[in-house]
Design an enzyme around this catalytic site. Structure first.
Site, PDB file in Angstrom:
ATOM      1  N   ASN A 211       0.847  -1.196   0.000  1.00  0.00           N
ATOM      2  CA  ASN A 211       0.000   0.000   0.000  1.00  0.00           C
ATOM      3  C   ASN A 211       0.878   1.241   0.000  1.00  0.00           C
ATOM      4  O   ASN A 211       2.110   1.135  -0.010  1.00  0.00           O
ATOM      5  CB  ASN A 211      -0.947  -0.027   1.206  1.00  0.00           C
ATOM      6  CG  ASN A 211      -0.167  -0.137   2.495  1.00  0.00           C
ATOM      7  OD1 ASN A 211       0.628   0.735   2.832  1.00  0.00           O
ATOM      8  ND2 ASN A 211      -0.363  -1.229   3.224  1.00  0.00           N
ATOM      9  N   PRO A 306      -2.322 -12.122   9.779  1.00  0.00           N
ATOM     10  CA  PRO A 306      -2.684 -11.965  11.200  1.00  0.00           C
ATOM     11  C   PRO A 306      -2.943 -10.494  11.522  1.00  0.00           C
ATOM     12  O   PRO A 306      -2.279  -9.611  10.969  1.00  0.00           O
ATOM     13  CB  PRO A 306      -1.442 -12.472  11.941  1.00  0.00           C
ATOM     14  CG  PRO A 306      -0.330 -12.478  10.929  1.00  0.00           C
ATOM     15  CD  PRO A 306      -0.965 -12.634   9.587  1.00  0.00           C
TER      16      PRO A 306
HETATM   17  N1  CTP Z   1      -3.356  -3.653  11.997  1.00  0.00           N
HETATM   18  C1  CTP Z   1      -2.531  -4.662  12.414  1.00  0.00           C
HETATM   19  N2  CTP Z   1      -2.472  -5.824  11.728  1.00  0.00           N
HETATM   20  C2  CTP Z   1      -3.246  -6.026  10.636  1.00  0.00           C
HETATM   21  C3  CTP Z   1      -4.084  -4.985  10.191  1.00  0.00           C
HETATM   22  C4  CTP Z   1      -4.116  -3.805  10.900  1.00  0.00           C
HETATM   23  O1  CTP Z   1      -1.824  -4.498  13.407  1.00  0.00           O
HETATM   24  N3  CTP Z   1      -3.183  -7.164   9.974  1.00  0.00           N
HETATM   25  C5  CTP Z   1      -3.429  -2.394  12.773  1.00  0.00           C
HETATM   26  C6  CTP Z   1      -2.857  -1.201  12.063  1.00  0.00           C
HETATM   27  O2  CTP Z   1      -1.490  -1.003  12.394  1.00  0.00           O
HETATM   28  C7  CTP Z   1      -3.729  -0.090  12.606  1.00  0.00           C
HETATM   29  C8  CTP Z   1      -5.069  -0.741  12.770  1.00  0.00           C
HETATM   30  O3  CTP Z   1      -4.778  -2.110  12.973  1.00  0.00           O
HETATM   31  O4  CTP Z   1      -3.311   0.318  13.884  1.00  0.00           O
HETATM   32  C9  CTP Z   1      -5.903  -0.565  11.559  1.00  0.00           C
HETATM   33  O5  CTP Z   1      -6.940  -1.470  11.624  1.00  0.00           O
HETATM   34  P1  CTP Z   1      -7.708  -1.997  10.344  1.00  0.00           P
HETATM   35  O6  CTP Z   1      -8.743  -2.938  10.841  1.00  0.00           O
HETATM   36  O7  CTP Z   1      -6.793  -2.453   9.286  1.00  0.00           O
HETATM   37  O8  CTP Z   1      -8.396  -0.732   9.938  1.00  0.00           O
HETATM   38  P2  CTP Z   1      -8.289   0.093   8.654  1.00  0.00           P
HETATM   39  O9  CTP Z   1      -6.898   0.076   8.090  1.00  0.00           O
HETATM   40  O10 CTP Z   1      -8.822   1.414   9.040  1.00  0.00           O
HETATM   41  O11 CTP Z   1      -9.158  -0.723   7.634  1.00  0.00           O
HETATM   42  P3  CTP Z   1     -10.663  -1.258   7.611  1.00  0.00           P
HETATM   43  O12 CTP Z   1     -11.522  -0.099   7.995  1.00  0.00           O
HETATM   44  O13 CTP Z   1     -10.782  -1.709   6.230  1.00  0.00           O
HETATM   45  O14 CTP Z   1     -10.752  -2.392   8.587  1.00  0.00           O
END
Ligand code: CTP
Length: 405
Positions: A211, A306
């Site tokens: 990304n 994960p």
């Molecule tokens: N995160 C993580 N591991 C992942 C995905 C996300 O640690 N596999 C953490 C990111 O570092 C961030 C937060 O979770 O702190 C973001 O959550 P996420 O659910 O990915 O939210 P968004 O990126 O906002 O996406 P979405 O709204 O699509 O869920």
């Protein structure tokens, strides 16, 4: 002491006085420490040092006038005031201090001082009688009361031949004073673990899923945490940024590598900040050879990675856990839902639908949510925002430690 001047934005004001020549050395030394400098001179300063010298040393145009048709389009007084992480006036004449004490703003320097929310440091330099004069002392007291930091003056032989207080502090001491302004003990003695940057998931030896994250926010948070006295470990996906020298940096590529590194480092961590933009999915298969182009549609099967943040938050003895959320709509609702779903202590959400903010930009805004409250940190350069966020995390961490949820 940690070099807290790296990547800071310093407005250096130079007013009229023999010590103005030391402004050249000060400019050079601030830049040597990794900060950016913009010099603003008063008219009187021109009698003592040429703007070209300061322009060459700062690498930026030197400004004096409030109304400058060329400059207002680029760096106007309000922009300059917002740009600054700190304003230091060295040397500061009795005249400049008098103006500042009384809120006058009849040139660029005094206007920037009035318009900025950044800390103001002043290094007075003047004849000892002028320094000791009741008016000057009253102005100094007023400025101090308002939070202005007065560096010096030193005592000794003066350019006018008199002996007494009024010499500008040596450049070394000014640098120390400026540096100290960016250091605090909000996280002293704590261990902070930060994830940053994107992760990269291979499809074949030359292609990957990733990304647009640059890592800027995570790196800035790591730096701000170190400046707040924490022992910081930064686990970073691929990024062009260099980690602050006082931060232990672990480079990873994939989400699973990041998850492993986090789990290895978690022991003893007081605060975990997940600023990484983890790639949510990876390809189920990774080609050993480069995939060949064909005429048929190609289907990639993606499997979830994960969730590092949720895994940390689910641990029985977890650190104070902070996550990020990038939202394009219903920011508060979605961020609060994420706070609950992932079971974290704090979520910093940003609206990525706004132009010129977020992933690749230098500026950002954040709305921060925790179970009992929220705070909005308005749009600012990421370094500044990171310092405000770290101060808020420290505040909530200490409140949480006293009254655990
Ligand atoms: N995160 C993580 N591991 C992942 C995905 C996300 O640690 N596999 C953490 C990111 O570092 C961030 C937060 O979770 O702190 C973001 O959550 P996420 O659910 O990915 O939210 P968004 O990126 O906002 O996406 P979405 O709204 O699509 O869920």
């Amino acid at each position: 002491m940690i070099n807290a001047l790296r990547q800071k934005r310093i407005v250096l004001g130079i007013s009229g006085g023999v010590a103005a020549y030391k402004g050249a050395e000060l400019t050079r030394r601030i830049r040597e420490r990794g900060a950016r400098v913009r010099v603003v001179m008063t008219r009187a300063a021109y009698q003592f040092i040429g703007p070209l010298t300061l322009q060459a040393l700062s690498g930026q145009p030197v400004r004096t006038d409030l109304f400058d048709v060329n400059a207002e389009a680029g760096m106007g007084h309000i922009e300059l005031a917002r740009w600054a992480d700190a304003v230091i006036i060295a040397p500061a004449s009795a005249d400049v201090m008098g103006k500042l004490a009384h809120g006058l703003a009849d040139d660029l320097l005094t206007t920037v001082c009035l318009a900025t929310s950044a800390p103001l440091l002043i290094a007075p330099a003047m004849n000892q009688q002028m320094w000791l004069a009741a008016a000057t002392q009253a102005n100094v007291a007023l400025l101090r009361q308002r939070g202005v930091e007065i560096l010096g003056p030193a005592s000794g032989e003066q350019a006018c031949g008199e002996v007494g207080p009024g010499r500008m502090l040596e450049v070394d001491r000014l640098i120390e004073g400026l540096n100290a302004r960016f250091v605090n003990d909000a996280l002293a003695g704590l261990k902070v673990l930060v994830t940053a940057g994107p992760t990269r998931e291979a499809i074949d030896p030359v292609r990957y899923l990733s990304n647009r994250s640059s890592g800027k926010m995570g790196y800035a948070i790591a730096r701000a945490s170190a400046e707040a006295g924490a022992a910081v470990t930064l686990i970073s996906g691929p990024s062009n940024l260099t980690a602050p020298e006082t931060v232990r940096c672990i480079a990873v590529t994939t989400a699973r590598e990041m998850a492993e590194a986090v789990s290895r480092e978690l022991d003893g961590t007081n605060i975990f900040i997940a600023a990484a933009a983890v790639t949510d999915y990876r390809s189920a298969t990774v080609g050993e050879q480069k995939l060949k182009r064909g005429d048929e549609p190609l289907t990639l099967t993606l499997v979830p990675n994960p969730d590092i943040l949720a895994t940390v938050a689910a641990q029985a003895r977890r650190p104070f856990t902070v996550g990020f959320a990038a939202e394009t709509e219903q920011l508060a609702v979605n961020a609060r839902a994420k706070l609950e779903k992932k079971g974290v202590d704090m979520i910093a959400a940003n609206d990525v639908s706004l132009p010129a903010q977020g992933f690749e930009s230098d500026d950002n805004n954040l709305s921060v949510f925790w179970p009992q409250g929220e705070r909005i940190l308005p749009c600012a350069p990421k370094e500044k925002l990171a310092r405000q966020l770290v101060a808020l995390i420290a505040e909530r961490y200490h409140a949480h430690a006293r009254h655990p949820a």
